[in-house]
Design a protein around this motif. Sequence first.
Motif, PDB file in Angstrom:
ATOM      1  N   LEU A   1      91.095  72.489  24.875  1.00 36.09           N
ATOM      2  CA  LEU A   1      91.728  73.337  24.040  1.00 36.09           C
ATOM      3  C   LEU A   1      93.114  73.628  24.478  1.00 36.09           C
ATOM      4  CD1 LEU A   1      89.153  76.142  23.268  1.00 36.09           C
ATOM      5  CD2 LEU A   1      89.926  74.103  21.701  1.00 36.09           C
ATOM      6  N   ALA A   2      93.488  74.120  25.575  1.00 33.25           N
ATOM      7  CA  ALA A   2      94.848  74.349  26.251  1.00 33.25           C
ATOM      8  C   ALA A   2      95.537  73.174  26.244  1.00 33.25           C
ATOM      9  CB  ALA A   2      94.534  75.022  27.747  1.00 33.25           C
ATOM     10  N   VAL A   3      95.018  71.970  26.620  1.00 30.27           N
ATOM     11  CA  VAL A   3      95.699  70.906  26.864  1.00 30.27           C
ATOM     12  C   VAL A   3      96.235  70.345  25.501  1.00 30.27           C
ATOM     13  CG1 VAL A   3      95.826  68.345  27.236  1.00 30.27           C
ATOM     14  CG2 VAL A   3      94.608  69.959  28.946  1.00 30.27           C
ATOM     15  N   VAL A   4      95.571  70.375  24.493  1.00 25.22           N
ATOM     16  CA  VAL A   4      95.719  70.111  22.854  1.00 25.22           C
ATOM     17  C   VAL A   4      96.850  71.143  22.564  1.00 25.22           C
ATOM     18  CG1 VAL A   4      94.981  69.986  20.656  1.00 25.22           C
ATOM     19  CG2 VAL A   4      93.662  68.821  22.358  1.00 25.22           C
ATOM     20  N   ASP A   5      96.675  72.252  22.649  1.00 23.00           N
ATOM     21  CA  ASP A   5      97.725  73.628  22.492  1.00 23.00           C
ATOM     22  C   ASP A   5      98.987  73.289  23.105  1.00 23.00           C
ATOM     23  OD1 ASP A   5      95.942  74.948  20.875  1.00 23.00           O
ATOM     24  OD2 ASP A   5      95.423  76.498  22.205  1.00 23.00           O
ATOM     25  N   GLU A   6      99.220  72.837  24.051  1.00 18.90           N
ATOM     26  CA  GLU A   6     100.379  72.501  24.730  1.00 18.90           C
ATOM     27  C   GLU A   6     100.902  71.047  24.499  1.00 18.90           C
ATOM     28  OE1 GLU A   6     103.722  73.286  27.094  1.00 18.90           O
ATOM     29  OE2 GLU A   6     102.149  74.710  26.338  1.00 18.90           O
ATOM     30  N   TYR A   7     100.217  70.086  24.601  1.00 16.70           N
ATOM     31  CA  TYR A   7     100.812  68.821  24.496  1.00 16.70           C
ATOM     32  C   TYR A   7     100.337  68.023  23.062  1.00 16.70           C
ATOM     33  CZ  TYR A   7     101.462  69.483  29.189  1.00 16.70           C
ATOM     34  OH  TYR A   7     102.107  69.790  30.382  1.00 16.70           O
ATOM     35  N   GLY A   8      99.626  68.609  22.116  1.00 12.50           N
ATOM     36  CA  GLY A   8      99.322  68.251  20.863  1.00 12.50           C
ATOM     37  C   GLY A   8      98.184  67.133  20.957  1.00 12.50           C
ATOM     38  N   ASP A   9      97.914  66.520  22.110  1.00  9.54           N
ATOM     39  CA  ASP A   9      96.871  65.584  22.117  1.00  9.54           C
ATOM     40  C   ASP A   9      96.279  65.447  23.604  1.00  9.54           C
ATOM     41  OD1 ASP A   9      95.146  63.388  21.184  1.00  9.54           O
ATOM     42  OD2 ASP A   9      97.007  62.162  20.989  1.00  9.54           O
ATOM     43  N   LEU A  10      95.157  64.915  23.350  1.00 13.33           N
ATOM     44  CA  LEU A  10      94.583  64.681  24.923  1.00 13.33           C
ATOM     45  C   LEU A  10      95.084  63.394  25.736  1.00 13.33           C
ATOM     46  CD1 LEU A  10      90.680  65.810  24.496  1.00 13.33           C
ATOM     47  CD2 LEU A  10      92.589  66.850  26.028  1.00 13.33           C
ATOM     48  N   PRO A  11      95.247  63.047  26.870  1.00 10.58           N
ATOM     49  CA  PRO A  11      95.320  61.961  27.375  1.00 10.58           C
ATOM     50  C   PRO A  11      94.063  61.164  27.535  1.00 10.58           C
ATOM     51  CG  PRO A  11      95.286  63.694  29.100  1.00 10.58           C
ATOM     52  CD  PRO A  11      95.280  64.273  27.685  1.00 10.58           C
ATOM     53  N   ASP A  12      94.154  59.938  27.863  1.00  8.52           N
ATOM     54  CA  ASP A  12      92.832  59.138  28.129  1.00  8.52           C
ATOM     55  C   ASP A  12      91.824  59.787  28.915  1.00  8.52           C
ATOM     56  OD1 ASP A  12      94.107  57.268  26.511  1.00  8.52           O
ATOM     57  OD2 ASP A  12      94.714  56.136  28.117  1.00  8.52           O
ATOM     58  N   GLY A  13      90.658  60.086  28.460  1.00 11.77           N
ATOM     59  CA  GLY A  13      89.396  60.727  29.296  1.00 11.77           C
ATOM     60  C   GLY A  13      89.550  62.070  29.227  1.00 11.77           C
ATOM     61  N   PRO A  14      88.683  62.598  29.537  1.00 12.91           N
ATOM     62  CA  PRO A  14      88.418  64.100  29.835  1.00 12.91           C
ATOM     63  C   PRO A  14      89.177  64.924  30.727  1.00 12.91           C
ATOM     64  CG  PRO A  14      86.497  63.081  30.461  1.00 12.91           C
ATOM     65  CD  PRO A  14      87.186  62.199  30.016  1.00 12.91           C
ATOM     66  N   ILE A  15      89.378  66.111  30.607  1.00 17.83           N
ATOM     67  CA  ILE A  15      90.158  66.895  31.624  1.00 17.83           C
ATOM     68  C   ILE A  15      89.382  68.087  31.975  1.00 17.83           C
ATOM     69  CG2 ILE A  15      92.263  68.084  32.315  1.00 17.83           C
ATOM     70  CD1 ILE A  15      93.639  66.389  30.142  1.00 17.83           C
ATOM     71  N   PRO A  16      88.926  68.439  33.226  1.00 18.08           N
ATOM     72  CA  PRO A  16      89.021  67.199  34.334  1.00 18.08           C
ATOM     73  C   PRO A  16      88.152  66.251  34.272  1.00 18.08           C
ATOM     74  CG  PRO A  16      88.237  69.404  35.184  1.00 18.08           C
ATOM     75  CD  PRO A  16      88.358  69.617  33.691  1.00 18.08           C
ATOM     76  N   SER A  17      88.470  65.454  34.948  1.00 19.89           N
ATOM     77  CA  SER A  17      87.728  63.903  34.899  1.00 19.89           C
ATOM     78  C   SER A  17      86.267  64.330  35.493  1.00 19.89           C
ATOM     79  CB  SER A  17      88.404  62.788  35.601  1.00 19.89           C
ATOM     80  OG  SER A  17      88.499  63.084  37.190  1.00 19.89           O
ATOM     81  N   ASP A  18      85.561  63.338  35.099  1.00 22.64           N
ATOM     82  CA  ASP A  18      84.121  63.524  35.868  1.00 22.64           C
ATOM     83  C   ASP A  18      84.073  63.502  37.401  1.00 22.64           C
ATOM     84  OD1 ASP A  18      82.736  63.616  33.380  1.00 22.64           O
ATOM     85  OD2 ASP A  18      82.251  61.754  33.052  1.00 22.64           O
ATOM     86  N   GLU A  19      84.903  62.658  37.783  1.00 21.10           N
ATOM     87  CA  GLU A  19      85.209  62.431  39.140  1.00 21.10           C
ATOM     88  C   GLU A  19      85.612  63.751  40.062  1.00 21.10           C
ATOM     89  OE1 GLU A  19      86.858  58.766  41.031  1.00 21.10           O
ATOM     90  OE2 GLU A  19      88.591  60.105  41.491  1.00 21.10           O
ATOM     91  N   VAL A  20      86.632  64.541  39.221  1.00 27.32           N
ATOM     92  CA  VAL A  20      87.119  65.489  39.809  1.00 27.32           C
ATOM     93  C   VAL A  20      86.151  66.697  39.711  1.00 27.32           C
ATOM     94  CG1 VAL A  20      88.540  67.671  39.397  1.00 27.32           C
ATOM     95  CG2 VAL A  20      89.492  65.302  39.619  1.00 27.32           C
ATOM     96  N   LEU A  21      85.471  66.735  38.807  1.00 24.93           N
ATOM     97  CA  LEU A  21      83.983  67.879  38.510  1.00 24.93           C
ATOM     98  C   LEU A  21      83.037  67.392  39.458  1.00 24.93           C
ATOM     99  CD1 LEU A  21      83.760  68.336  34.561  1.00 24.93           C
ATOM    100  CD2 LEU A  21      84.759  69.806  36.238  1.00 24.93           C
ATOM    101  N   ASP A  22      82.579  66.096  39.492  1.00 26.40           N
ATOM    102  CA  ASP A  22      81.515  65.693  40.628  1.00 26.40           C
ATOM    103  C   ASP A  22      82.106  66.339  41.900  1.00 26.40           C
ATOM    104  OD1 ASP A  22      79.900  64.753  38.612  1.00 26.40           O
ATOM    105  OD2 ASP A  22      80.500  63.026  38.905  1.00 26.40           O
ATOM    106  N   GLY A  23      83.284  66.220  42.294  1.00 29.23           N
ATOM    107  CA  GLY A  23      83.792  66.583  43.485  1.00 29.23           C
ATOM    108  C   GLY A  23      83.741  67.825  43.773  1.00 29.23           C
TER     109      GLY A  23
END
Length: 176
Positions: free
Chosen positions: A25-47
């Motif tokens: 939500l915040a990323v789209v509000d600020e930048y208008g679109d999401l970059p490729d892949g979810p934020i945070p990435s699954d890798e960051v969340l798993d860590g």
Amino acid sequence: MISLADIQDDDIAAFKTELQAAFALAVVDEYGDLPDGPIPSDEVLDGAISAPGAEVLRILRDGRKVGGAVVTINDNHHNSLDLFFVNVGEHGLGIGLEAWRAIERRYPDTITWQTHTPYFEKRNIHFYVNKCGFRIVEFFNKRHPNPHEADEADDLPGDGDAFQFEKVMRTLPPEH
């Protein structure tokens, strides 16, 4: 009524999906679109979820899942709020503040809490400083990078600027 529960293994995938939707939500509000892949990435969340001392919590409102948190609890009682979210559609109902108070009650021996948020996330900055009583203690940017969050900073859109917050819960008497 807000309560906390330890996450169950069969709920981790839903937890991650809900967290990523809330952060988007915040990323789209600020930048208008999401970059490729979810934020945070699954890798960051798993860590974060599997880090030493990490505790993954579900935020419940009258027994219904409305958010979550990942905290790191340290033996020295200087703990961190690593991830915190309220589900999409549940914002503006006081859930975040009540959930934060529940986290404080759950860990009464905490001396300090630390957390961070991207520079563009004005809603989070307001929440942590004006509602929860945190203070901004550091500003990370290209001239002053956060040495502990290099992978996560690369995961976010923008230039990686972020604030570090701290909340002192209690002070220790000086040693004589």
